[in-house]
Design an enzyme around this catalytic site. Structure first.
Site, short mmCIF file in Angstrom:
data_model
loop_
_atom_site.label_atom_id
_atom_site.label_comp_id
_atom_site.label_asym_id
_atom_site.label_seq_id
_atom_site.Cartn_x
_atom_site.Cartn_y
_atom_site.Cartn_z
N MET A 109 0.85 -1.20 0.00
CA MET A 109 0.00 0.00 0.00
C MET A 109 0.89 1.25 0.00
O MET A 109 0.40 2.36 0.28
CB MET A 109 -0.95 -0.01 1.20
CG MET A 109 -1.91 -1.22 1.13
SD MET A 109 -3.50 -0.96 1.94
CE MET A 109 -3.00 -0.61 3.62
N LEU A 153 6.68 3.14 1.63
CA LEU A 153 7.53 1.96 1.79
C LEU A 153 8.59 2.14 2.86
O LEU A 153 9.11 3.23 3.07
CB LEU A 153 8.19 1.64 0.45
CG LEU A 153 7.20 1.39 -0.69
CD1 LEU A 153 7.96 1.12 -1.98
CD2 LEU A 153 6.26 0.25 -0.38
N GLY A 174 10.91 -3.07 5.48
CA GLY A 174 10.19 -4.35 5.38
C GLY A 174 9.76 -4.65 3.96
O GLY A 174 9.92 -5.77 3.47
N HIS A 175 9.23 -3.63 3.29
CA HIS A 175 8.84 -3.81 1.89
C HIS A 175 10.06 -4.08 1.00
O HIS A 175 10.03 -4.93 0.12
CB HIS A 175 8.15 -2.55 1.35
CG HIS A 175 6.89 -2.17 2.07
ND1 HIS A 175 6.83 -1.10 2.93
CD2 HIS A 175 5.64 -2.70 2.05
CE1 HIS A 175 5.60 -0.98 3.39
NE2 HIS A 175 4.85 -1.95 2.89
N GLY A 177 4.72 -9.73 4.07
CA GLY A 177 5.43 -9.57 5.34
C GLY A 177 4.67 -10.21 6.48
O GLY A 177 3.45 -10.14 6.56
#
Lengths: 282, 282
Positions: free
Chosen positions: B30, B33, B36-37, B147
């Site tokens: 979404m 960022l 983690g992304h 994730g």
């Protein structure tokens, strides 16, 4: 005609077809094929390079164990008919190939499934949407072909495709009938000669009702009159006769000019449950 | 890095990738960022030839209009981060491109969604399953990356893929944390400095609870103690703290040796709702 029995085999076959730039048509069936199915195969053949038919009596869409057990299964004869109609490949999986583990998720199509078949066959359209999703994912056709005898099923599948952005086109073809008007159905094989003789009355009742709709009779009256006609034949045990908007499937109080109307019925004739419908453009 | 905004454009792009025999990885996000992304993008890059990231703040998975409105949107900065991480294409659609008409069908995942996020965010996982299905159909990846901070989401998506026979593999990566232990989240940007300073206490509470689980304390006691700890910080308004089977997500009365246990929490910190979890192998 190639015969495939594994999900992985079908995926590899159809991926190769697509990557060769060919158009792929899918005709999902439960077998015991008749002219209605073969019409779909021939139509697919006309607009696609490759036609994959599937024969799978899907347990999750049967709400009646006897209906599932007694559903006609004739894979050898079906394979001959499909090859003659121009089918390129037949997918004929075992149940475990399609359902390696029990399914958890359930689909709810709201008002679209709260009428007619959805109302009378709990879980039916969840099973339909599940198996159709699986077959679409395993074969990834450009076009998938369905018969309008299952009018509500076509509406559900169209909604599924739109709502989940499946990258394919649904094509629906009109019901094929026997010379006496009976809608072709795999379940017709299970009728006794006596039942088969009276079964065409269903189409006659639908046609009479369609005439009354065209003449402007109100849907509630048309429904009542059709139900009364069906009751005159004691061998019919009718579940519903519905006059509905052909797109939303919702009951009609009055008419909107330009919108199509569908008249649908389901009745038990002996041990066999039959459905049929006609569409009226107003 | 190519930037695609139309559904048809994404379909054509990914069809071409597959037909060139390349492996395709999808990283649905979404946006806004964080590391983690980017970890997911780098992982996809390692095992796939082409990596498509999507940025779409999906309205149907928000049960809170403010949360949707205030969700951080930083597409230019995101595009720079994705390109640097090795992303091949970015899909950045408008809402109308994903939802050209309102969606009718609803998914029900049963017990899997009747706990934790599913119980506290009505409709959330229906929205997730809908948009994930759409993105899978538009991009048809070999692998899709998620994730584990959204532990329940990963479980739901795995069930979706299994139940509908999506032809792809789900890959999940562990939560990435800030130096002080706070789980990385796009929503962290909305925390005030004071809130940001106390936010790492969530992970401390989770770690303490995980220790007690390993020491054999019963789940109900662990939950009660964790809730008491969270209550000591008046800025936390906690929705749940759950000790659950890591696979079924169902509450644990006792333990089954060899099965993993997940500890999950959701709490409001000021105007921001945060979730986090840790997994314990027993």
């Amino acid at each position: 005609m190639e015969i495939l029995t594994s999900a992985a085999g079908l995926q590899a076959y159809t991926e190769n077809i697509r990557c060769n730039g060919q158009r792929l048509g899918l005709v999902p069936t439960m077998g015991a094929l008749h002219e209605g199915h073969l019409q779909l195969v021939r139509a697919a053949r006309e607009s696609c390079d490759t036609v994959v038919a599937t024969i799978f009596v899907n347990p999750t869409q049967f709400n009646n164990a006897d209906d599932f057990r007694l559903y006609p299964r004739l894979p050898e004869a079906d394979a001959g008919l499909l090859a003659a109609a121009g089918c390129t490949a037949l997918f004929l999986p075992a149940v475990e190939e399609i359902y390696p583990q029990p399914t958890v998720l359930k689909f709810d199509f709201g008002a679209l499934e709260q009428v007619m078949e959805g109302a009378h066959r709990p879980g039916h359209f969840n099973g339909v949407a599940t198996v159709v999703s699986k077959l679409f994912h395993l074969s990834r056709p450009h076009r998938a072909y369905f018969g309008q005898k299952d009018w509500q099923q076509v509406a559900i599948v169209r909604q599924l495709v739109a709502d989940l952005s499946f990258d394919l086109e649904i094509v629906a073809y009109p019901t094929i009938r026997e010379a006496d008007g009976l809608a072709m159905s795999s379940r017709n094989r299970r009728l006794t000669p006596e039942e088969r003789a009276i079964a065409p009355q269903l189409y006659q009742v639908l046609q009479a009702a369609a005439r009354r709709i065209r003449q402007g009779m109100l849907p509630a009256q048309v429904e009542a009159q059709a139900l009364a006609e069906l009751q005159q034949q004691p061998l019919f045990n009718t579940e519903y006769f519905a006059v509905a908007d052909a797109h939303t499937l919702q009951p009609l109080a009055g008419y909107t000019p330009g919108r199509a109307v569908v008249l649908c019925l389901a009745t038990h004739l002996g041990a066999v449950r039959l459905i049929d419908n006609v569409v009226v453009e107003l």
